[in-house]
Design an enzyme around this catalytic site. Sequence first.
Site, PDB file in Angstrom:
ATOM      1  N   HIS A   5       5.842  10.171   3.061  1.00 35.71           N
ATOM      2  CA  HIS A   5       7.105  10.736   3.558  1.00 35.71           C
ATOM      3  C   HIS A   5       7.375  12.076   2.883  1.00 35.71           C
ATOM      4  CE1 HIS A   5      11.749  10.441   3.779  1.00 35.71           C
ATOM      5  NE2 HIS A   5      11.281  11.089   4.814  1.00 35.71           N
ATOM      6  N   SER A  10      10.656   8.490   8.519  1.00 36.47           N
ATOM      7  CA  SER A  10      11.789   8.573   7.590  1.00 36.47           C
ATOM      8  C   SER A  10      12.352   7.207   7.266  1.00 36.47           C
ATOM      9  CB  SER A  10      12.930   9.369   8.237  1.00 36.47           C
ATOM     10  OG  SER A  10      12.537  10.661   8.521  1.00 36.47           O
ATOM     11  N   GLU A  21       7.391  10.912  -0.852  1.00 33.99           N
ATOM     12  CA  GLU A  21       7.659   9.496  -1.123  1.00 33.99           C
ATOM     13  C   GLU A  21       6.454   8.714  -0.615  1.00 33.99           C
ATOM     14  OE1 GLU A  21      11.328   8.420   0.822  1.00 33.99           O
ATOM     15  OE2 GLU A  21      11.795   6.904  -0.666  1.00 33.99           O
ATOM     16  N   ASN A  40      16.114   8.281   1.960  1.00 36.28           N
ATOM     17  CA  ASN A  40      17.004   8.215   3.128  1.00 36.28           C
ATOM     18  C   ASN A  40      17.957   7.026   3.099  1.00 36.28           C
ATOM     19  OD1 ASN A  40      16.250  10.595   4.277  1.00 36.28           O
ATOM     20  ND2 ASN A  40      14.545   9.700   5.395  1.00 36.28           N
TER      21      ASN A  40
END
Length: 292
Positions: free
Chosen positions: A141, A120, A153, A191
């Site tokens: 991701h 993450s 991602e 994130n």
Amino acid sequence: MITIKTVGIIGAGQMGAGISQVCAQSGYDVLLYDQSADAVKASLVRIEKGLNRLVEKEAISDADAQSAKARLMPAGSVQDLKDCDLVIEAATENEQVKNAIFKSVCEHLKPEAYLASNTSSISITRLAAATDRPGKFIGLHFMNPVPIMKLVEIIRGIATDTSTYEMGIEFARSLGKTTAVAEDFPAFIVNRILIPMINEAIYTLYEGVGTVDAIDTGLKLGANHPMGPLELADFIGLDTVLAVMNVLYDGLSDSKYRPCPLLVKYVEAGWLGRKVGRGFYDYRGEKPVPTR
Ligand code: NAI
């Protein structure tokens, strides 16, 4: 570029299970490994239930569910992953843990195979540098829950080869996902924005500005978020939220990323959210109950 047929997944938690399910549904053979054999067993049961639910809802046919189940296999050791074409690591968000996993994978994995991390927040460049194949390493991701969320991602480390990057995009698309490409900075795009917002919600609770219910209702009805930030924190896992905040704080050296002390305390207490039955809500009864 080698053709991906068999995918190895390391870490059979919520993300590893979800990634395994979508890979199997998309026609890949999947080998799922975890240091805990019980976690692998529990994940396979959860995936099976998930596939059965999709059949009940007529989202997929029974034949498709059966063939996805047949493509999913437990792996008893990292060595069992040696013939995989791509190994995706989805273990605990801790750099040392991930480095140790990649080191042992590289001892067995065929040299032409690709490596990916579902991290993450941790630097893809650094994780790649600790392997024997930085050019064949990429960040993939996935979002939680993987079978439902449309985005992957894609993070390219400084040494990631163009052919590996192209493989990552093509692979994510073959799972029916849309990609967003992020540079390799702490916590990437999603994130970098999402987790500080959650941390701020925890500060709002910590400072007594609002209750759990007021904060979550506020963001759901006031900002049109499908889940409140505290409910979402519990869903992600508070250990993961804290780990990402620490990567942002250490990596960007800015006090605005300081993890909220209440988040630290909850993690220290083992109140990690939904996966353990308690976080900002208590999940042990019929319905989640706010704890503050
Ligand atoms: P989790 O806590 O549900 O599962 C982690 C699993 O890793 C556990 O089953 C654990 O036994 C296993 N594990 C730990 N050390 C291991 C080792 N040395 N070898 C093999 N297995 C090992 O965590 P979750 O939520 O599935 O997260 C996994 C990764 O995915 C983390 O890097 C996290 O940051 C990332 N991620 C998490 C999301 C979320 O919403 N929870 C979303 C996107 C990415």
